[in-house]
Design a protein around this motif. Structure first.
Motif, PDB file in Angstrom:
ATOM      1  N   ASN A 147       0.620  -0.882   0.823  1.00 20.33           N
ATOM      2  CA  ASN A 147       0.934   0.550   0.768  1.00 20.33           C
ATOM      3  C   ASN A 147      -0.353   1.394   0.816  1.00 20.33           C
ATOM      4  OD1 ASN A 147       2.422   2.887   0.600  1.00 20.33           O
ATOM      5  ND2 ASN A 147       2.793   2.744  -1.598  1.00 20.33           N
ATOM      6  N   PRO A 148      -1.134   1.257   1.902  1.00 19.77           N
ATOM      7  CA  PRO A 148      -2.431   1.963   1.984  1.00 19.77           C
ATOM      8  C   PRO A 148      -2.255   3.456   2.233  1.00 19.77           C
ATOM      9  CG  PRO A 148      -1.962   0.893   4.056  1.00 19.77           C
ATOM     10  CD  PRO A 148      -0.861   0.471   3.114  1.00 19.77           C
ATOM     11  N   ASP A 149      -3.281   4.202   1.886  1.00 22.34           N
ATOM     12  CA  ASP A 149      -3.300   5.633   2.165  1.00 22.34           C
ATOM     13  C   ASP A 149      -3.823   5.917   3.571  1.00 22.34           C
ATOM     14  OD1 ASP A 149      -2.611   6.739  -0.602  1.00 22.34           O
ATOM     15  OD2 ASP A 149      -4.318   5.429  -1.040  1.00 22.34           O
ATOM     16  N   VAL A 151      -5.151   3.844   7.310  1.00 21.36           N
ATOM     17  CA  VAL A 151      -5.310   2.615   8.097  1.00 21.36           C
ATOM     18  C   VAL A 151      -6.248   2.918   9.256  1.00 21.36           C
ATOM     19  CG1 VAL A 151      -4.191   0.876   9.537  1.00 21.36           C
ATOM     20  CG2 VAL A 151      -3.024   1.740   7.500  1.00 21.36           C
ATOM     21  N   LEU A 168       4.535   1.834   7.899  1.00 19.76           N
ATOM     22  CA  LEU A 168       3.348   2.490   7.349  1.00 19.76           C
ATOM     23  C   LEU A 168       3.480   4.008   7.422  1.00 19.76           C
ATOM     24  CD1 LEU A 168       0.637   0.143   8.886  1.00 19.76           C
ATOM     25  CD2 LEU A 168       1.093   0.427   6.447  1.00 19.76           C
ATOM     26  N   ALA A 173       1.142   6.719   5.280  1.00 15.76           N
ATOM     27  CA  ALA A 173      -0.240   6.339   5.586  1.00 15.76           C
ATOM     28  C   ALA A 173      -0.787   7.181   6.742  1.00 15.76           C
ATOM     29  CB  ALA A 173      -0.333   4.862   5.947  1.00 15.76           C
ATOM     30  N   MET A 346      -4.931  12.578   5.525  1.00 11.23           N
ATOM     31  CA  MET A 346      -4.247  12.215   4.281  1.00 11.23           C
ATOM     32  C   MET A 346      -3.931  13.456   3.453  1.00 11.23           C
ATOM     33  SD  MET A 346      -5.553   9.560   1.360  1.00 11.23           S
ATOM     34  CE  MET A 346      -6.740  10.744   0.718  1.00 11.23           C
TER      35      MET A 346
END
Length: 399
Positions: A147-149, A151, A168, A173, A346
């Motif tokens: 669950n990245p912020d 990529v 994603l 993301a 982001m």
């Protein structure tokens, strides 16, 4: 050709085939006429070292526009693209994942992204994706679980992980899809090194060819790279840009493999077979390494050109007066801009170059190098777009 190796091959052209030996390249310098005729009885003229032209331009050739654009790419940068501070403090728990296909160039990208990410105070996670479909699928499943912020993807074509890409994006993301040519196919932002950047690079090369020949040349050749998908765009974009400046100009396209053991020999052979050629454009400046000596041995008088993605050897040759011009890229700046893009995306902020102003983006990371400015880049670090740019970024990032 599948594009999952796009970034690898493109970067291979940029960084050069390390097996090639550095040597001299053919260059002009006196600004005088040369063999052949150009335009409407205007003698063929190459720009002198001081930037002057002994004659030209010929009627119908827009030298003024070409020269004006090239000069903007010769001017040193004074600030980074971004000027607005991040609207929110950076959360130290922000997780950024880099998709690393395990190639040497991907490792260089990793180094730049990781350094910039650490400066921003975010968590950087390197994920080995491999290059085959099965390993990419497995790796991207693990990325979804993280669950990245952000990529970062400079190495893996999105067509190989479309399902995970959708997941994603649902997770929110920010996908930074740099150096890829098909962002629009997946609804992604065209980022640095993408289709917009390639179009601008093509325009710069075409304008440089007209400027460096003082608007007097009409016969050109472009040395393309068949293995690199970006060349497919440039094979059309460079001639189109040239025709806008010079409707009467002719340009041939000749493929030279990035794996060729001696591209300079191929150029010499082509120029011998086409003595009418007055200037060339090379999509890999490394092809000029060794050209000057070979051209001299062959008795050539038309081995004059500009190359893209110049290496330190090319810069040295330009400074020595044995190569006309190059077009350099600062990959470190490129990587820091990618991190800046991720942070701004982001936080829902505008990214400077994502409004379509790819010329400004190109000037931020690229430069035309001639004998007039080559000495500035004869340093161990090579070409640096803006010394101290890291401090400007960290200030905007609140660090």
């Amino acid at each position: 050709m599948t594009r999952r190796i796009t970034s690898t091959l493109r970067a291979a052209a940029v960084l050069g085939a390390f097996s090639l030996l550095a040597a001299g390249c053919s260059a002009g310098g006196d600004g005088g006429g040369s063999t052949g005729a150009a335009g409407d009885s205007v003698p063929l003229t190459y720009m002198a070292n001081d930037g002057s032209c002994a004659s030209g331009p010929a009627d119908g050739i827009d030298f003024a526009t070409a020269d004006a654009l090239v000069k903007t790419f010769e001017e040193p940068a004074t600030e980074i693209l971004a000027t607005e501070k991040l609207k929110e403090p950076i959360d130290p728990n922000t997780k950024a994942v880099y998709l690393n296909n395990g190639t040497p160039i991907a490792a260089l990208f990793q180094a730049g992204l990781q350094t910039a990410s650490e400066a921003a105070g975010i968590q950087f996670v390197n994920v080995d994706t491999g290059t085959d479909a099965q390993s990419i699928n497995s790796a991207l499943n693990s990325v979804v679980e993280m669950n990245p912020d952000i990529v970062f993807d400079q190495s893996v074509d999105a067509r190989f992980f479309q399902d995970q890409l959708a997941q994603l994006e649902q997770q929110g993301a920010a996908i930074v899809y740099g150096g890829q040519l098909n962002a629009d196919e997946f609804g992604l932002r065209d980022s640095l090194g993408g289709a917009g950047s390639i179009e601008v690079n093509s325009k710069v090369l075409a304008n440089a060819a007209v400027s460096l020949t003082c608007g007097t040349a009409t016969e050109f050749v472009m040395y393309s790279i068949p293995e690199i998908p970006a060349s497919e765009i440039q094979n059309e974009a460079v001639p189109a840009a040239l025709k806008e400046l010079c409707p009467q100009c002719n340009i041939r396209t000749v493929d030279i493999s990035i794996a060729d053991p001696s591209p300079a020999d191929k150029i010499v052979s082509d120029l011998q077979a086409h003595p009418e050629t007055q200037f060339f454009i090379s999509l890999a400046d490394q092809y000029q390494i060794g050209l000057a000596d070979k051209a001299q041995l062959a008795g050539l008088t038309n081995a004059y050109g500009v190359g893209q993605s110049s290496l330190p050897q090319n810069i040295q040759q330009i400074a020595d007066g044995t190569e006309v011009a190059g077009y350099v890229v600062d990959f470190n700046m490129f990587m820091w801009l990618q991190v800046d893009e991720g942070l701004r995306a982001m936080q829902g902020m505008e990214v400077p170059y994502l409004d379509g102003d790819w010329e400004s983006a190109a000037r931020a990371v690229s430069h035309i190098v001639t004998v007039r400015n080559a000495d500035q880049y004869l340093t161990p670090a090579g070409y640096v777009a803006l010394p101290g740019f890291e401090d400007q970024f960290t200030t905007l990032w609140g660090k």
